[in-house]
Scaffold this motif. Structure first.
Motif, short mmCIF file in Angstrom:
data_model
loop_
_atom_site.label_atom_id
_atom_site.label_comp_id
_atom_site.label_asym_id
_atom_site.label_seq_id
_atom_site.Cartn_x
_atom_site.Cartn_y
_atom_site.Cartn_z
N ARG A 192 -32.45 -9.00 31.43
CA ARG A 192 -32.71 -8.75 30.07
C ARG A 192 -31.63 -8.20 29.83
O ARG A 192 -30.63 -8.31 30.61
N TYR A 195 -30.01 -2.84 27.82
CA TYR A 195 -30.49 -0.87 29.39
C TYR A 195 -30.02 0.30 28.45
O TYR A 195 -29.23 0.31 27.77
N THR A 196 -30.86 1.41 29.29
CA THR A 196 -30.48 2.83 29.18
C THR A 196 -29.32 3.29 30.18
O THR A 196 -29.96 2.95 31.40
N GLU A 199 -30.52 3.58 34.19
CA GLU A 199 -31.60 2.10 34.71
C GLU A 199 -30.94 1.59 35.58
O GLU A 199 -29.12 1.98 36.43
N ILE A 201 -30.08 -2.11 36.88
CA ILE A 201 -29.39 -2.99 36.87
C ILE A 201 -29.82 -4.52 37.98
O ILE A 201 -29.00 -4.24 38.76
N ARG A 262 -26.49 0.97 39.68
CA ARG A 262 -27.34 1.70 38.82
C ARG A 262 -26.42 2.07 37.78
O ARG A 262 -25.26 1.97 37.66
N LEU A 300 -23.77 -6.37 27.38
CA LEU A 300 -25.00 -6.61 28.00
C LEU A 300 -25.04 -5.21 26.84
O LEU A 300 -23.67 -4.85 25.88
N ILE A 302 -25.91 -1.80 26.20
CA ILE A 302 -26.32 0.18 26.44
C ILE A 302 -27.12 1.32 25.04
O ILE A 302 -26.98 1.15 24.43
N PRO A 306 -35.48 4.08 25.55
CA PRO A 306 -36.02 3.41 26.76
C PRO A 306 -36.80 2.16 26.11
O PRO A 306 -37.51 1.87 25.55
N LEU A 307 -37.35 1.32 27.85
CA LEU A 307 -37.82 0.11 27.46
C LEU A 307 -39.57 0.90 27.37
O LEU A 307 -39.53 1.54 28.06
N PRO A 337 -37.58 4.00 33.64
CA PRO A 337 -36.36 3.93 32.89
C PRO A 337 -36.27 5.44 32.54
O PRO A 337 -37.48 6.00 32.03
#
Length: 405
Positions: A192, A195-196, A199, A201, A262, A300, A302, A306-307, A337
């Protein structure tokens, strides 16, 4: 004189805890009080309050004209995003008011605009929010107290655009001193775009080395600060996290089945500001000895929210299944997350001061957001096989059974 009688003059915000200041977002009310403690009775002309928020970009460039002439060009742009004025104390009659000795509190409250830019401190620009109280007194200079506060713009990564997988492929012919050494290829995917902090990747990549020397694959999370003023643009890039792969020998291929990268405590992306922006990208590159590197860049975002398992599972489960199918062995389920506040702590915020705040040269800006929620018990799993979920398997004749059989 009043100057000698003032013991305390400060601005305090409601909701402040020991060692932690409140963090705000657009549309929220900011409330607090101005504290004034006097050692004796004093005369006061007025007590006024002003809240300001500014986004600013500034840098200089040196240019030369000829062999002996040089000049410096300056670029500057400023946007005011918050402006509020209030009078907390004004005499009912006459020019001054008499205050007795002791402690005095003057409450205030104002509403922030709905759309605000995240607080930010960069090399060539900043976004700052501050409240200034000014005490006017007769026959004496005005006295000021300032309080800097933090604003974070919510960036929700659960939107369809940020749940889409990102992929790309590049290849190049390795050359050195006009000699061709072979073809080097690189393909990379992530599940995806959003991200936060905190998390991991999972980077899926395939490296093909057709040259005669070993190559070195790498992946890095890069922050790009872009400043805009007077039609010009200035950029600063910083590597905030990286991971190295094993060298790939001549004539061999290597596979990354979800190598973990990370995300450290970094500020969220700033996407809607006229004078500056903060963006992120995942750069996967292959270092080729004697030649320029092969580089692939995936965008990306940020975020701060969160997800979520329910809204995002159906949108991104297909992309995860295709990644597992295309890139061989599956990866371990990632951790849930973390909360944004758990990763970006108050101690990493810039110190509140009325003047410019020093910024590390090669470090990202860290912010806090305790009001964002995070669902703790989230575990991401690939979809089950069709045979495991189909309650009506095909009949012995090969035709599918009807739903009423």
């Amino acid at each position: 004189m009043l100057f000698d009688k003032v013991r305390v003059f400060a601005v305090q915000l409601d909701g402040a805890r020991a060692g932690a200041e409140p963090v705000f977002h657009g549309g929220q009310a900011v409330a607090g009080r101005v504290l004034l403690e006097l050692a004796g009775a004093a005369r006061v002309g007025a007590l006024r309050l002003r809240a300001r928020g500014r986004a600013r970009a500034h840098w200089t460039e040196s240019r030369s004209a000829g062999s002996s002439t040089a000049y410096t060009q300056s670029y500057s742009e400023r946007v005011e995003v918050v402006s509020h004025r209030a009078t907390l104390l004004a005499p009912d009659s006459g020019d001054v008011a008499a205050l007795p000795a002791g402690r005095h509190e003057f409450p205030f409250s104002f509403q922030l605009p709905i759309s605000l830019v995240t607080s930010f401190e960069g090399k060539h620009g900043s976004v700052r929010y501050a409240i200034t109280a000014t005490l006017h007194r007769p026959w004496a200079p005005a006295r000021r107290a300032q309080k800097v506060f933090t604003v974070i713009e919510p960036v929700d990564i659960n939107t369809p655009a940020l749940l889409e997988p990102q992929a790309g492929a590049r290849e190049k012919v390795a050359r050195s001193w006009y000699c061709t050494h072979g073809l080097v290829s690189l393909s990379a995917k992530i599940d995806r775009k959003g991200y936060t902090p905190g998390e991991v990747i999972p980077v899926f990549a395939e490296i093909g080395n057709g040259c005669t020397r070993a190559v070195q694959p790498r992946a890095a999370l890069v922050q790009t600060q872009t400043f805009m003023a007077r039609g010009a643009c200035k950029q600063k890039q910083t590597v905030v996290a990286s991971v190295d792969g094993e060298p790939v020998g001549p004539g061999r291929r290597a596979l990354w089945p979800g190598r973990a990268l990370r995300i450290p405590p970094v500020g969220p992306s700033i996407l809607r500001c006229r004078v500056l922006s903060v963006g992120y990208s995942l750069k996967v590159c292959v270092d080729i000895p004697g030649s320029s590197k092969l580089l692939l860049e995936l965008p990306l975002v940020i975020g701060t929210v969160p997800l979520r398992p329910l809204g995002s599972r159906s949108a991104s489960v297909g992309s995860r299944a295709s990644l597992l199918q295309n890139w061989g062995p599956g990866m371990e389920p990632p951790e849930a997350p973390p909360e944004y506040a758990a990763v970006v702590s108050e101690s990493q915020l810039p110190a509140a001061s009325p003047g410019p705040v020093p910024v590390p040269r090669d470090a990202g800006v860290t912010l806090e957001g305790p009001y964002f929620a995070c669902l703790q018990e989230f575990r991401y799993r690939p979809p089950p096989l069709y045979s495991e979920v189909d309650p009506h398997p095909p009949s012995e004749t090969g035709r599918p059974r009807c739903m009423t059989c």
